[in-house]
Enzyme design. Sequence first.
Site, mmCIF file in Angstrom:
data_model
loop_
_atom_site.group_PDB
_atom_site.id
_atom_site.type_symbol
_atom_site.label_atom_id
_atom_site.label_comp_id
_atom_site.label_asym_id
_atom_site.label_seq_id
_atom_site.Cartn_x
_atom_site.Cartn_y
_atom_site.Cartn_z
ATOM 1 N N CYS A 1 45.333 38.834 47.269
ATOM 2 C CA CYS A 1 44.725 39.689 48.275
ATOM 3 C C CYS A 1 45.609 40.887 48.507
ATOM 4 C CB CYS A 1 44.631 38.909 49.585
ATOM 5 S SG CYS A 1 43.910 37.278 49.376
ATOM 6 N N ARG B 1 42.727 44.555 44.671
ATOM 7 C CA ARG B 1 43.289 43.195 44.676
ATOM 8 C C ARG B 1 42.261 42.146 45.051
ATOM 9 N NH1 ARG B 1 48.842 42.340 45.631
ATOM 10 N NH2 ARG B 1 49.954 44.131 44.847
ATOM 11 N N TRP C 1 40.737 38.135 47.813
ATOM 12 C CA TRP C 1 40.197 37.563 46.577
ATOM 13 C C TRP C 1 40.321 36.062 46.766
ATOM 14 C CZ3 TRP C 1 42.176 34.719 42.318
ATOM 15 C CH2 TRP C 1 41.328 34.684 41.200
ATOM 16 N N ASN D 1 48.817 36.948 51.634
ATOM 17 C CA ASN D 1 48.546 37.088 50.198
ATOM 18 C C ASN D 1 49.410 36.072 49.483
ATOM 19 O OD1 ASN D 1 48.150 37.928 47.541
ATOM 20 N ND2 ASN D 1 49.721 39.510 47.683
ATOM 21 N N GLY D 2 48.791 35.170 48.730
ATOM 22 C CA GLY D 2 49.554 34.147 48.013
ATOM 23 C C GLY D 2 48.817 32.824 48.091
ATOM 24 N N GLU E 1 38.895 42.186 22.854
ATOM 25 C CA GLU E 1 38.780 43.098 23.991
ATOM 26 C C GLU E 1 37.321 43.508 24.217
ATOM 27 O OE1 GLU E 1 40.364 43.900 26.438
ATOM 28 O OE2 GLU E 1 39.601 45.829 27.116
ATOM 29 N N LYS F 1 35.242 42.810 27.680
ATOM 30 C CA LYS F 1 34.588 43.878 28.465
ATOM 31 C C LYS F 1 33.146 43.509 28.756
ATOM 32 C CE LYS F 1 37.160 45.587 29.709
ATOM 33 N NZ LYS F 1 38.577 45.639 29.559
ATOM 34 N N GLU G 1 32.987 40.717 31.381
ATOM 35 C CA GLU G 1 33.441 41.103 32.712
ATOM 36 C C GLU G 1 32.389 41.860 33.500
ATOM 37 O OE1 GLU G 1 37.145 43.275 31.694
ATOM 38 O OE2 GLU G 1 38.014 42.069 33.306
ATOM 39 N N HIS H 1 34.129 28.687 10.084
ATOM 40 C CA HIS H 1 34.717 27.400 10.464
ATOM 41 C C HIS H 1 34.138 26.862 11.770
ATOM 42 C CE1 HIS H 1 37.519 27.641 7.172
ATOM 43 N NE2 HIS H 1 37.792 28.884 7.533
ATOM 44 N N LYS I 1 41.216 43.666 40.426
ATOM 45 C CA LYS I 1 41.932 44.538 39.492
ATOM 46 C C LYS I 1 43.308 43.980 39.149
ATOM 47 C CE LYS I 1 42.420 48.390 37.190
ATOM 48 N NZ LYS I 1 41.749 48.347 35.885
HETATM 49 O O1 M6R Z 1 47.429 44.658 35.509
HETATM 50 P P1 M6R Z 1 47.499 43.808 34.267
HETATM 51 O O2 M6R Z 1 47.339 44.592 33.028
HETATM 52 O O3 M6R Z 1 48.707 42.945 34.231
HETATM 53 O O4 M6R Z 1 46.245 42.855 34.378
HETATM 54 C C1 M6R Z 1 46.023 41.845 33.444
HETATM 55 C C2 M6R Z 1 44.607 41.351 33.510
HETATM 56 O O5 M6R Z 1 44.345 40.785 34.759
HETATM 57 C C3 M6R Z 1 43.607 42.479 33.272
HETATM 58 O O6 M6R Z 1 43.845 43.095 32.047
HETATM 59 C C4 M6R Z 1 42.168 41.951 33.313
HETATM 60 O O7 M6R Z 1 41.938 41.117 32.214
HETATM 61 C C5 M6R Z 1 41.191 43.121 33.357
HETATM 62 N N1 M6R Z 1 40.150 42.834 34.289
HETATM 63 C C6 M6R Z 1 40.596 43.441 32.060
HETATM 64 O O8 M6R Z 1 39.580 44.379 32.109
#
Ligand code: M6R
Length: 609
Positions: A2, A27, A74, A98-99, A482, A486, A489, A505, A604
Site C-alpha cells: 500500500c 502501489r 492493495w 503498509n506491509g 513479455e 502484457k 495483465e 513437448h 505498479k
Molecule cells: O518495479 P519493478 O520493475 O521491480 O516491478 C516488477 C514487477 O512487479 C512488474 O514488472 C510487473 O510485472 C508489471 N506489472 C509488468 O507490467
Amino acid sequence: MCGIVGYMGNQDATPVIMNGLRMLEYRGYDSAGICTMDSGEVEIRRSSGKLVNLERLLKEQPLYGNIGIGHTRWATHGKPTVANAHPHKGGSVVVVHNGIIENYLLLKDELSNKGHKFLSETDSEIISHLIDEKLKSTTSLEEAVQQALKELQGAYALCILCHKDNKTMIAAKSGSPMVVGIKGNEFFVASDMPAIISNTREMVIMEDGEMAVFRNGEVKFCTLDGEDINKTSRIVDWSPLKAEKNGYPNFMLKEINEQPQAIRNVVAGRLREDKGDVFLEELGLNNSGLNAFERLCLVACGTSWHAAMAGKYLIEEHCRIPVDVEIASEFRYRNPLISEKTLLIAISQSGETADTLAALREARSKNAHIVSICNVVDSSIPRESDGVIYTRAGLEIGVASTKAFTTQLVALYLLTIRLGRANGAIDLKKGQEMLAALNKLPAQVEKTLELDSQIEEIACEYLTSWDAIYLGRGISYAIALEGALKLKEISYIHADGYPAGEMKHGPIALIDREMPVFILAPNDRHIVKVRSNMEEVITRGGKVVALCSEGDNETGKRAEFTLQIPWAGEALSPVLFTVALQLIAYNFAILKGKDVDQPRNLAKSVTVE
Ligand code: M6R
C-alpha cells in the site's frame, strides 16, 4: 502492499494527504482512506475502489485539521471493502499500515480475549488495538507504540494518531519503505519521495527499526528501545515529474508512444563512438573491476525479469560471461550460491519491489558486488546498490510496464557493450557497429508504432479468444514471455509464452481454431527453425499471427496475419518486437473496454512479499 502518507503542520492536512496519495496510487487502488485530527477528535473517511471514490466522499463529508494520515490499499489480507480500508481504529488509536503482519492471528486472539472487537479481516487492524492495549499500562503513546511494535513479526511502515495525545503523530518502519520530509516545522511522511517532493526537498530516509515522533513542530527519531537517533536530512535535487496524459486517452498509450524519446534518453551522453564503447561510470567499476567477476546474476520480478532473461542472451552471447537469471522471490529463500566474485544486477522499474530488494540484501550478505538497473531515481534498490544504471524512462504511470521495459533492454545492451569492451570479447569494430545500430533504434521504434492500425484489425479478429500463445526462439523467447504477460495483465486473456522449439513437448495440445498463436520470427539465426514451428501450428489448424522482419516476405505466407517489423539486428530487434506486442495487448484491452492504466488486482509496485 500500500501507500501511506502523514502530515503535521499548519496547513489543512486533507489536500496535502490526498495529493500524496495520488502519487502513491501506483502501489494499490483497492481502497483508500484518510484520518485527520481536529480539536482533539479523530475523524475517518474510507471508501473502496480507486482514490477518486474517496475524493467524492470528501466533497460530501469534508475533513478538517492540521494533522492527518492517509492510505491507498492493495489488498493482501481481507477483501477490498470499506471495512477493510485503512485507517483502522482500535480504541483511541488510528493507524495506516503498509506491509504484512505475519503473527496477526495470534495477536488477534490474545487481544480478543482481552475484550478488543475487530471490525475488519485485515492484519493491520490488530496494530491499532495492540497499541491501544499497551496504552493502558504505559505513560505515553510513544512508549505504547514501542512496546507494541516489538511484538510484531513481518513488515510494516506505519503512521499512527491517537486522540488521547492529540499533538503527536508517530511513524515507524521495519521492512517497508518510508521517508520523512521536513519544511521548517511542517512534517510529511510517505512511502516514497515523489508523494511529498512537491512540498519539500529536505528528506530523511527511515531505516528498519526506527521511529519518528512528531510533536509541537519538532521531530525526534529513536529506536524501539527509546534511544535517540541523530539522523541527517538530505536535499533531493531532482524535480517531481508530472503525471499528464498530454492528449492521450490513457497513460499506457502515452507511455508506449514515448518510447522513441525514452530510448534517446537512456542512451544520451553514454556513447563513446570513437572507442566503440559506452560511458557507464555509475557502475563504479573500471575494466579490471569488471573483469574480476566470475559470473553475473540478474535478479528481478515480472517484466523486469523478462528484461533479465533478454540480458542473459545478450551478455553470454557477446561477452562470453556466464549469467544466471533469477526470479527474486525464489532467489531470496534458497540460499543461492553467491560470492564476492559475483556481480549481482538487480533490475527494477520502481526500485521498491520487496522481493528484488530482499534478493539484493541476500546477495549483499554473501558479499556480492551489487549494481542496479532502475528507473526511479533515489528509490530503495539503487540506494542500496554499489552502482546504478538509471534507465531514464521518465515517470511510468500505467501499471503494465512499457517504456520501462524497453529502456531496461537498452540499458542491458549498454552494459553488454561495456562488459565486452572491458574483457575484449567485443572489439572496436563490433563495438562501433553495436553503437551504430543503437543510434538507429528510436526511429525504428517510431516506425513500429505505425503498425497500430494493422494491429487493431488483429485484435478485432481474435477478440473473443480466451487464450493466446506467444512463441519465440533465443532472445525472442524472453520477448514472447513479455508479450504474453502484457496481454494477461490488461485484457485478462490467458496467455503463455514458450520457446518455439518447446511447443511440441506439450503446449501443442492447446492448438485449435480459436486461439491466436503469435510467432516472433525476426530475421535472425533462428528464422528457419521458427518457420518450421509455425508450420507445426498451421498443420494442426492453429491461427498464426506472424511477427517477422521488414522485407521478409516468406515467413508470413501461410499466416492469418503478418506484421513486418524493422530489422535492428538480433540484439536490438527485441525492442521493436516488444513495441508491437505492447500494441497488441493494448488493442485487445481497449476493444474489451478494460482500464489499461489500472488493471484489476494489480499494483505498479509490489512492496510486499
Ligand atoms: O518495479 P519493478 O520493475 O521491480 O516491478 C516488477 C514487477 O512487479 C512488474 O514488472 C510487473 O510485472 C508489471 N506489472 C509488468 O507490467
